[in-house]
Design a protein around this motif. Structure first.
Motif, PDB file in Angstrom:
ATOM      1  N   LEU A 179       0.823  -1.204   0.000  1.00  0.00           N
ATOM      2  CA  LEU A 179       0.000   0.000   0.000  1.00  0.00           C
ATOM      3  C   LEU A 179       0.860   1.257   0.000  1.00  0.00           C
ATOM      4  N   SER A 180       1.979   1.239   0.705  1.00  0.00           N
ATOM      5  CA  SER A 180       2.869   2.407   0.731  1.00  0.00           C
ATOM      6  C   SER A 180       3.433   2.691  -0.654  1.00  0.00           C
ATOM      7  N   ALA A 181       3.810   1.621  -1.379  1.00  0.00           N
ATOM      8  CA  ALA A 181       4.313   1.805  -2.736  1.00  0.00           C
ATOM      9  C   ALA A 181       3.224   2.368  -3.644  1.00  0.00           C
ATOM     10  N   MET A 182       2.018   1.864  -3.467  1.00  0.00           N
ATOM     11  CA  MET A 182       0.904   2.330  -4.288  1.00  0.00           C
ATOM     12  C   MET A 182       0.584   3.802  -3.986  1.00  0.00           C
ATOM     13  N   ILE A 183       0.648   4.214  -2.723  1.00  0.00           N
ATOM     14  CA  ILE A 183       0.406   5.605  -2.341  1.00  0.00           C
ATOM     15  C   ILE A 183       1.474   6.514  -2.936  1.00  0.00           C
ATOM     16  N   SER A 184       2.724   6.060  -2.946  1.00  0.00           N
ATOM     17  CA  SER A 184       3.813   6.854  -3.535  1.00  0.00           C
ATOM     18  C   SER A 184       3.596   7.048  -5.032  1.00  0.00           C
ATOM     19  N   ALA A 185       3.137   5.998  -5.710  1.00  0.00           N
ATOM     20  CA  ALA A 185       2.873   6.103  -7.143  1.00  0.00           C
ATOM     21  C   ALA A 185       1.731   7.088  -7.413  1.00  0.00           C
ATOM     22  N   CYS A 186       0.675   7.048  -6.587  1.00  0.00           N
ATOM     23  CA  CYS A 186      -0.444   7.989  -6.738  1.00  0.00           C
ATOM     24  C   CYS A 186       0.019   9.423  -6.502  1.00  0.00           C
ATOM     25  N   ARG A 187       0.864   9.623  -5.498  1.00  0.00           N
ATOM     26  CA  ARG A 187       1.369  10.964  -5.209  1.00  0.00           C
ATOM     27  C   ARG A 187       2.150  11.523  -6.405  1.00  0.00           C
ATOM     28  N   GLY A 235      -0.128   2.198 -19.115  1.00  0.00           N
ATOM     29  CA  GLY A 235      -0.569   3.438 -18.492  1.00  0.00           C
ATOM     30  C   GLY A 235       0.446   3.911 -17.471  1.00  0.00           C
ATOM     31  N   ASN A 236       0.369   5.188 -17.114  1.00  0.00           N
ATOM     32  CA  ASN A 236       1.388   5.792 -16.245  1.00  0.00           C
ATOM     33  C   ASN A 236       1.476   5.123 -14.883  1.00  0.00           C
ATOM     34  N   PHE A 237       0.315   4.869 -14.275  1.00  0.00           N
ATOM     35  CA  PHE A 237       0.333   4.332 -12.911  1.00  0.00           C
ATOM     36  C   PHE A 237       0.938   2.928 -12.861  1.00  0.00           C
ATOM     37  N   LEU A 238       0.464   2.033 -13.710  1.00  0.00           N
ATOM     38  CA  LEU A 238       0.963   0.660 -13.683  1.00  0.00           C
ATOM     39  C   LEU A 238       2.426   0.587 -14.130  1.00  0.00           C
ATOM     40  N   VAL A 266       1.408  16.436   3.082  1.00  0.00           N
ATOM     41  CA  VAL A 266       0.615  15.279   3.487  1.00  0.00           C
ATOM     42  C   VAL A 266       1.541  14.079   3.681  1.00  0.00           C
ATOM     43  N   LYS A 267       1.421  13.418   4.807  1.00  0.00           N
ATOM     44  CA  LYS A 267       2.259  12.257   5.115  1.00  0.00           C
ATOM     45  C   LYS A 267       1.607  10.981   4.596  1.00  0.00           C
ATOM     46  N   ASP A 268       2.443  10.070   4.113  1.00  0.00           N
ATOM     47  CA  ASP A 268       1.927   8.797   3.606  1.00  0.00           C
ATOM     48  C   ASP A 268       1.199   8.021   4.700  1.00  0.00           C
ATOM     49  N   GLU A 269       1.675   8.141   5.925  1.00  0.00           N
ATOM     50  CA  GLU A 269       1.050   7.411   7.030  1.00  0.00           C
ATOM     51  C   GLU A 269      -0.380   7.887   7.272  1.00  0.00           C
ATOM     52  N   ASP A 270      -0.605   9.208   7.141  1.00  0.00           N
ATOM     53  CA  ASP A 270      -1.957   9.744   7.321  1.00  0.00           C
ATOM     54  C   ASP A 270      -2.894   9.262   6.216  1.00  0.00           C
ATOM     55  N   VAL A 271      -2.372   9.215   4.981  1.00  0.00           N
ATOM     56  CA  VAL A 271      -3.180   8.720   3.869  1.00  0.00           C
ATOM     57  C   VAL A 271      -3.500   7.250   4.067  1.00  0.00           C
ATOM     58  N   LEU A 272      -2.502   6.479   4.501  1.00  0.00           N
ATOM     59  CA  LEU A 272      -2.703   5.047   4.719  1.00  0.00           C
ATOM     60  C   LEU A 272      -3.768   4.801   5.787  1.00  0.00           C
ATOM     61  N   GLN A 273      -3.713   5.572   6.880  1.00  0.00           N
ATOM     62  CA  GLN A 273      -4.684   5.387   7.954  1.00  0.00           C
ATOM     63  C   GLN A 273      -6.082   5.792   7.519  1.00  0.00           C
ATOM     64  N   LEU A 286      -3.447 -12.396  -1.573  1.00  0.00           N
ATOM     65  CA  LEU A 286      -4.454 -13.441  -1.724  1.00  0.00           C
ATOM     66  C   LEU A 286      -5.762 -12.884  -2.273  1.00  0.00           C
ATOM     67  N   GLY A 287      -6.482 -13.736  -2.972  1.00  0.00           N
ATOM     68  CA  GLY A 287      -7.838 -13.406  -3.416  1.00  0.00           C
ATOM     69  C   GLY A 287      -7.884 -12.195  -4.325  1.00  0.00           C
ATOM     70  N   ASN A 288      -8.893 -11.340  -4.061  1.00  0.00           N
ATOM     71  CA  ASN A 288      -9.089 -10.156  -4.897  1.00  0.00           C
ATOM     72  C   ASN A 288      -8.487  -8.902  -4.273  1.00  0.00           C
ATOM     73  N   ASN A 289      -7.499  -9.079  -3.418  1.00  0.00           N
ATOM     74  CA  ASN A 289      -6.832  -7.953  -2.763  1.00  0.00           C
ATOM     75  C   ASN A 289      -5.813  -7.345  -3.728  1.00  0.00           C
ATOM     76  N   LYS A 290      -6.286  -6.636  -4.738  1.00  0.00           N
ATOM     77  CA  LYS A 290      -5.434  -6.066  -5.770  1.00  0.00           C
ATOM     78  C   LYS A 290      -5.380  -4.556  -5.577  1.00  0.00           C
ATOM     79  N   LEU A 291      -4.283  -4.068  -5.004  1.00  0.00           N
ATOM     80  CA  LEU A 291      -4.188  -2.663  -4.639  1.00  0.00           C
ATOM     81  C   LEU A 291      -3.964  -1.736  -5.822  1.00  0.00           C
ATOM     82  N   VAL A 292      -3.679  -2.274  -6.991  1.00  0.00           N
ATOM     83  CA  VAL A 292      -3.440  -1.421  -8.150  1.00  0.00           C
ATOM     84  C   VAL A 292      -4.699  -1.234  -8.986  1.00  0.00           C
ATOM     85  N   SER A 293      -5.832  -1.711  -8.512  1.00  0.00           N
ATOM     86  CA  SER A 293      -7.072  -1.594  -9.279  1.00  0.00           C
ATOM     87  C   SER A 293      -7.525  -0.136  -9.318  1.00  0.00           C
TER      88      SER A 293
END
Length: 751
Positions: A198-206, A228-231, A732-739, A251-258
């Motif tokens: 999730l931290s890596a995904m948040i950095s990419a979004c930022r 695409g740029n994000f992926l 904005v801190k990544d930790e605040d976004v994650l929470q 596991l399962g459908n836990n795909k954070l890049v969707s």
């Protein structure tokens, strides 16, 4: 039913997973739900569109059963509606006490009803039952201000209705206790892995937000060359991060890049940015700047910008929202603004100045003129071939005129130029377009003749034929020079007002000069304008109309009028009267006096502009901010202040009142002269005009382009806020976004 449900919950750990799923999915087959409301449930709603004022909220049971928990969680995360800057009205000498917001963190106040409510009781009133005075704080509202002890009675004991509802509200954010996580328990290693992902995904979004680049790609399959740029950015992070690359697959459908998760993270960034901005404003005053423009999909979008002075004495203009409006009437815009203020717990009582920019061309001939110019840009600049023809033709023309001595040569002269498209977000773009049009007129005519003869299709040829006919008419030449003259007079003022560091003294002078110039043009400008028009027509072989002949363009066919009357009275005078009237509305005598009084605060030349009577007059423009006693106190305070700052070397060589406010905070003189500093803030938050809203529209056109014209309203709003407010985004801190991401709804993987 309650006993069976309790036993089912107690035995859930010993029940096989498939049986548990079957029991939960078929519960309605065994037990009939008790309907507490006969009304039809509301369809699925956008969580950002939930009403904020307690009076406007429907009952929780009226929402879709599958969305109720999300709505409850959204309200609880948003917090109770507490307009702390609101001036609470008095009824029989009693009113709501602002200190109750701090004492009772559950209490809400309705501006519309002037009543208090309980947020947690509203969220779970129908789930628990009716007791402990819940109705008074949920549906009826509490306004017995003299009986404040009832607030404490409402809380009650440990087992009270209120505390039971409060416990359920707090459980909403304990996602590890949800039934979803009971089915999908994770060890600490899995949680750590999810946090890394999730931290890596948040950095990419930022990064995508900071650089204003699109997230999505046309083909996002794993086998795609460009996803695409994000992926692609996520793949780059994976290639350089060994720890992330070696993590086991989720596991399962836990795909954070969707895309669904991407939008949630961007929304979290937006909420953190807005929280930072509104925290800076607090209960202080601010100015409102509103403008509207259409996006690429032809939707009317309203930009909301707030101007305020922060705790360091710095003037800031912050973009806080993009709102889709169905029409641009005053009533619709006001309703949208009221809804926005209510949602973000901001009171209208904090509003001190507002600039509503709504530029509309009211003269039909002027509307037609600029519409033709827009079509001309599309025809001439539609292809590289036509643009090259235009540049080559213009180059040959310049060379011929240089050879004949009609054009001077020198360093920086005769540079290659092209046409500039009209821009709704830049005031001076219309002026530059008309200047280029006059300068390149012969070359433009040749390009249109080329398109007319050899156009790619019949439509282009017809457009070119119609434009040639219009451009070679006296009407076009007249309106071209008229608008060129008007825009030229206001161009310097437009540039001055677009600067963020506006000089009040310069603005006042430019406003007065521009008013005089427009009035002088109205009185004495028709004949000189007619001479320019005639000269242009002679130069380019356009037929000149005789002013004493009957006019054929007038809409009043029954009344025979001359060309002189039509072009001077119905065109020239009417257009200038509209401009002068609009200018007068923007800069009325009261506004000019206000600016003149504000100039008395200017620190130029050792506070040579200081004028105590003008500053007292300035206080009278703000009767809600200065009482009579405070004005009397300010009179004595001003003399001491003037002597103090003139002797203080730290106040020497200041550029404007913005610098004055900053230095007063740095030297802590704002504590010694609180009334003067309050007056200074009121002067700073009142903008003459601003270009911040135009910059927001420019960012909107980058985010929502022709290739991305179906982007959703909520996602568009979040992206534009983050793109414009990069300074706040960087804080904005990544930790605040994650929470915040974890708390906004239930997710498969927990951290």
């Amino acid at each position: 039913m309650e006993n069976h449900a309790f036993k089912l919950e107690a035995d859930i750990d010993r029940t096989p997973l498939l049986w548990r799923l079957a029991i939960w999915q078929n519960m309605d087959n065994y037990y009939k739900r008790k309907e507490t409301s006969s009304s039809t449930p509301i369809n699925v709603v956008e969580l950002d569109d939930l009403p904020s004022d307690p009076v406007d909220r429907p009952r929780i049971l009226k929402y879709d059963v599958n969305q109720r928990d999300e709505i409850r969680r959204q309200y609880w995360i948003r917090g109770p509606f507490q307009p702390k800057g609101y001036d609470f009205p008095s009824t029989n000498g009693r009113r709501f006490v602002k200190a109750w917001f701090e004492k009772y963190n559950w209490i809400e106040y309705s501006i519309k009803a002037d009543k208090a409510y309980c947020l947690c009781c509203y969220l779970f009133r129908d789930h628990i039952g009716h007791q402990g005075g819940s109705e008074a704080f949920v549906t009826e509202g509490f306004n017995s201000w003299k009986k404040s002890e009832r607030l404490k009675e409402h809380v009650g004991g440990v087992s009270s209705f209120h505390n039971a509802a409060l416990e359920k509200c707090e459980s909403l954010t304990r996602t590890n206790q949800s039934i979803l996580n009971a089915f999908d328990k994770q060890d600490e290693k899995s949680k750590t892995d999810n946090r890394i992902r999730l931290s890596a995904m948040i950095s990419a979004c930022r990064y995508c937000l900071k650089c204003a680049i699109p997230f999505r790609g046309h083909d996002e399959m794993d086998t795609s060359i460009y996803k695409g740029n994000f992926l692609e950015l996520m793949d780059l992070i994976l290639s350089h991060n060994e720890e992330l690359r070696n993590l086991p697959k989720a596991l399962g459908n836990n795909k954070l890049v969707s895309p669904y998760i991407q939008k949630d993270v961007v929304k979290c960034f937006k909420q953190e940015v807005l929280e930072c901005i509104f925290k800076e404003i607090g209960d202080d005053v601010f100015a409102l700047l509103v403008d509207e423009s259409s996006d690429v999909s032809k939707k009317e979008q309203m930009v909301i910008v707030l101007r305020y002075v922060d705790e360091h004495g710095l003037v800031k203009e912050r973009f806080v929202g993009l709102v889709h409006v169905k029409d641009t009437s005053s009533l619709s815009l006001k309703c949208s603004i009221d809804s926005f203020f209510s949602k973000h717990k901001v009171s209208m009582n904090q509003l001190r100045g507002q600039v509503v920019v709504a530029v509309a061309r009211k003269h039909l001939a002027i509307v037609n003129f600029f519409d033709k110019i827009a079509i001309l840009m599309n025809v001439v600049c539609a292809s590289c071939k036509r643009k090259d023809i235009l540049l080559d033709t213009e180059k040959k023309r310049v060379e011929e005129e240089i050879g004949s001595g009609r054009i001077e040569t020198g360093k920086g002269l005769n540079q290659e130029v092209s046409l500039i498209r009209l821009g709704d977000t830049r005031w001076n773009s219309h002026y530059k377009t008309l200047v280029r049009l006059v300068d390149m007129f012969p070359s433009i005519i040749k390009v249109l003749e080329f398109v007319k003869e050899e156009g790619s299709n019949g439509s282009n040829q017809n457009q070119a034929h119609g434009l040639l006919k219009y451009l070679k008419s006296f009407d076009f030449v007249f309106y071209l020079h008229l608008m060129l003259h008007i825009l030229g007079l206001t161009n310097i003022l437009s540039h001055a007002l677009q600067r963020k560091d506006q000089d009040i003294i310069e603005a006042v002078q430019l406003v007065e000069v521009t008013k005089e110039k427009l009035q002088d043009l109205r009185t004495n400008g028709f004949e000189p304008l007619l001479e320019k028009v005639s000269s242009f027509c002679e130069e380019h072989g356009i037929r000149i109309l005789k002013m004493d002949e009957d006019c054929l363009n007038s809409r009043r066919q029954k009344e025979k009028i001359t060309n002189q009357h039509y072009y001077e009275v119905e065109c020239f005078n009417t257009v200038l009267d509209m401009q002068i009237q609009e200018f007068g509305d923007r800069f009325s005598e009261a506004s000019t006096e206000l600016l003149s009084c504000m100039a008395a605060l200017h620190p130029r030349d050792s506070f040579s502009m200081f004028d105590s009577p003008k500053l007292i007059r300035l206080c009278e423009f703000y009767p809600k901010d200065f009482s009579r006693a405070e004005i009397i106190e300010l009179k004595d305070q001003l003399e001491v202040y003037h002597l103090s700052v003139r002797k203080d070397p730290r106040f020497a060589n200041l550029n404007g009142i913005a610098d004055l406010a900053r230095v007063m905070v740095e030297t802590r003189k704002y504590l010694s002269y609180p009334l003067l500093y309050r007056l200074l803030k009121l002067a700073l938050v009142l903008p003459v005009a601003t270009a911040t809203v135009e910059r927001c529209f420019s960012a909107m056109k980058i985010v929502k382009s022709n290739l991305r014209n179906r982007i959703g309203e909520e996602f568009l709003n979040a992206c534009v806020i983050c793109v414009v407010e990069r300074e706040a985004l960087a804080k904005v801190k990544d930790e605040d976004v994650l929470q915040r991401f974890q708390n906004m709804r239930l997710h498969r993987g927990k951290v």
